[in-house]
Design an enzyme around this catalytic site. Sequence first.
Site, mmCIF file in Angstrom:
data_model
loop_
_atom_site.group_PDB
_atom_site.id
_atom_site.type_symbol
_atom_site.label_atom_id
_atom_site.label_comp_id
_atom_site.label_asym_id
_atom_site.label_seq_id
_atom_site.Cartn_x
_atom_site.Cartn_y
_atom_site.Cartn_z
ATOM 1 N N GLU A 28 -7.359 -6.155 -26.169
ATOM 2 C CA GLU A 28 -7.318 -6.116 -27.629
ATOM 3 C C GLU A 28 -5.954 -6.565 -28.132
ATOM 4 O O GLU A 28 -4.942 -6.355 -27.477
ATOM 5 C CB GLU A 28 -7.620 -4.685 -28.105
ATOM 6 C CG GLU A 28 -9.058 -4.307 -27.775
ATOM 7 C CD GLU A 28 -9.438 -2.871 -28.115
ATOM 8 O OE1 GLU A 28 -10.619 -2.625 -28.359
ATOM 9 O OE2 GLU A 28 -8.560 -1.990 -28.125
ATOM 10 N N CYS B 153 -1.947 8.392 -24.342
ATOM 11 C CA CYS B 153 -2.314 7.002 -24.666
ATOM 12 C C CYS B 153 -3.721 6.676 -24.184
ATOM 13 O O CYS B 153 -4.061 6.910 -23.023
ATOM 14 C CB CYS B 153 -1.312 6.040 -24.026
ATOM 15 S SG CYS B 153 -1.712 4.309 -24.325
ATOM 16 N N CYS C 8 -3.961 -0.381 -17.832
ATOM 17 C CA CYS C 8 -2.540 -0.095 -17.602
ATOM 18 C C CYS C 8 -2.424 0.777 -16.362
ATOM 19 O O CYS C 8 -3.267 1.631 -16.110
ATOM 20 C CB CYS C 8 -1.953 0.643 -18.804
ATOM 21 S SG CYS C 8 -0.149 0.808 -18.742
ATOM 22 N N CYS D 24 -1.194 2.225 -32.482
ATOM 23 C CA CYS D 24 -0.533 2.400 -31.184
ATOM 24 C C CYS D 24 -1.283 3.413 -30.340
ATOM 25 O O CYS D 24 -1.597 4.505 -30.790
ATOM 26 C CB CYS D 24 0.857 2.986 -31.359
ATOM 27 S SG CYS D 24 2.106 1.812 -31.735
ATOM 28 N N CYS E 161 0.477 -7.589 -32.485
ATOM 29 C CA CYS E 161 0.687 -6.641 -31.398
ATOM 30 C C CYS E 161 -0.213 -7.099 -30.260
ATOM 31 O O CYS E 161 -1.439 -7.109 -30.399
ATOM 32 C CB CYS E 161 0.313 -5.241 -31.885
ATOM 33 S SG CYS E 161 0.375 -4.004 -30.594
ATOM 34 N N CYS F 209 0.549 7.609 -19.154
ATOM 35 C CA CYS F 209 1.001 8.394 -20.307
ATOM 36 C C CYS F 209 -0.195 9.196 -20.840
ATOM 37 O O CYS F 209 -1.237 8.616 -21.163
ATOM 38 C CB CYS F 209 1.547 7.476 -21.391
ATOM 39 S SG CYS F 209 2.850 6.390 -20.798
HETATM 40 N N1 SAH Z 1 3.572 0.141 -22.161
HETATM 41 C C1 SAH Z 1 4.430 -0.205 -23.245
HETATM 42 C C2 SAH Z 1 3.728 -0.863 -24.419
HETATM 43 C C3 SAH Z 1 2.398 -0.290 -24.877
HETATM 44 S S1 SAH Z 1 2.385 1.235 -25.767
HETATM 45 C C4 SAH Z 1 5.215 1.006 -23.696
HETATM 46 O O1 SAH Z 1 4.973 2.088 -23.185
HETATM 47 O O2 SAH Z 1 6.120 0.858 -24.498
HETATM 48 C C5 SAH Z 1 3.122 0.940 -27.312
HETATM 49 C C6 SAH Z 1 3.712 2.192 -27.949
HETATM 50 O O3 SAH Z 1 2.680 3.093 -28.397
HETATM 51 C C7 SAH Z 1 4.575 3.006 -26.997
HETATM 52 O O4 SAH Z 1 5.734 3.426 -27.643
HETATM 53 C C8 SAH Z 1 3.674 4.185 -26.686
HETATM 54 O O5 SAH Z 1 4.407 5.284 -26.241
HETATM 55 C C9 SAH Z 1 3.003 4.409 -28.012
HETATM 56 N N2 SAH Z 1 1.783 5.205 -27.948
HETATM 57 C C10 SAH Z 1 0.910 5.312 -26.944
HETATM 58 N N3 SAH Z 1 -0.105 6.138 -27.276
HETATM 59 C C11 SAH Z 1 0.126 6.531 -28.549
HETATM 60 C C12 SAH Z 1 -0.584 7.353 -29.478
HETATM 61 N N4 SAH Z 1 -1.732 7.910 -29.163
HETATM 62 N N5 SAH Z 1 -0.044 7.541 -30.712
HETATM 63 C C13 SAH Z 1 1.116 6.935 -31.044
HETATM 64 N N6 SAH Z 1 1.815 6.143 -30.232
HETATM 65 C C14 SAH Z 1 1.333 5.943 -28.996
#
Ligand code: SAH
Length: 346
Positions: A94, A121, A114, A339, A107, A118
């Site tokens: 996406e 996420c 991935c 995000c 974005c 995390c």
């Molecule tokens: N892997 C990379 C890029 C993808 S995530 C990274 O970790 O930076 C992009 C951003 O979204 C990151 O800062 C991540 O921590 C944040 N993120 C992930 N899940 C989220 C959520 N449910 N709500 C808000 N931000 C989130």
Amino acid sequence: METKKKDIRALTKDQLREFFVKQGDKAFRGNQVYEWLWQKSAYSFEDMTNISLETRQMLEDNFVINHIKVDQMQRSADGTIKNAVRLHDNLIVESVLIPTATRTTACVSSQVGCSLDCRFCATSRLKRMRNLNPDEIYDQVVAIDNESRLYHNRPLSNIVFMGMGEPLMNYNNVLKAIDKITSPEGLGMSPKRIVVSTSGVPKMIKKMADDNVKFKLAVSLHSAIDDIRTSIMPFNATFPLTDLREALQYWYAATKNRITYEYVIWDGINDQRKDAEALVEFCKFAPSKVNLIEYNPIDDGEFQQANSKVIDMYVSILEANNITVTVRRSRGKDIDAACGQLANKS
Ligand code: SAH
């Protein structure tokens, strides 16, 4: 039986020129085809109308054009657009277009799924299937640029690598895509308008510094206390904060580029004064900016965004220590485009 043809877009311009010379044609033909592939985003050899029919057929016999296809486009009430992008092997990633008054940001995804874990996420629930190749990353940007022109009457102004995947775990391809995005033969965008966001892979942050890259770096920190960070981002056990910080110091010494930290504040996880103070300590070694981002719930309510009093507490502690802080609101939540919500749900 189908033989496996080569993806023509994996060739550099010089390689294409050589190919035509070997075919007994002019090197210049390579420039023409390259232009079709990159400036004109041709999806098929048929489109290449200034190339003879015979040559087009010869290309067809030897190569494929593995262009991405936007399978489904969803538009949010706030103008955000989410593309479900189908790859040549039918996997889906996406990408999102985020318009504001002053900019339109793409974005983009760097991997299918991935490998990081995390816990907050949505993408981490999909296992990593494969890395995207440079063209697949570049194509996402071109698709968003076209949509930006069509629906918002202006070209794309910024790119963030904050879609699916960890860009530094697909570093070479991300770098090649950025080279194409910034080159005059691609989109000619300034690297200063590109942000690569990482969960923090120390070795690769140092490599970026050594490679003298010109784009910006954002680090998804979320906690500056090891135990807490490991509990929400388990890979922190492998890449602990001291290693991350050392790598960032190296990055700053080499680039003199301010570092942006992304940070979500959750109830009962990192909502205490000591958490904010640890963040200040972590940021001190270099000019930094903290983006306090809104949490986008992904399912069972295990994580809850902290209330505005806690956010105010963080803001005042950061500001008292001269650290720039912004409180960012999410966009496109109604279409799961915010995000951490990218998980191929529709
Ligand atoms: N892997 C990379 C890029 C993808 S995530 C990274 O970790 O930076 C992009 C951003 O979204 C990151 O800062 C991540 O921590 C944040 N993120 C992930 N899940 C989220 C959520 N449910 N709500 C808000 N931000 C989130």
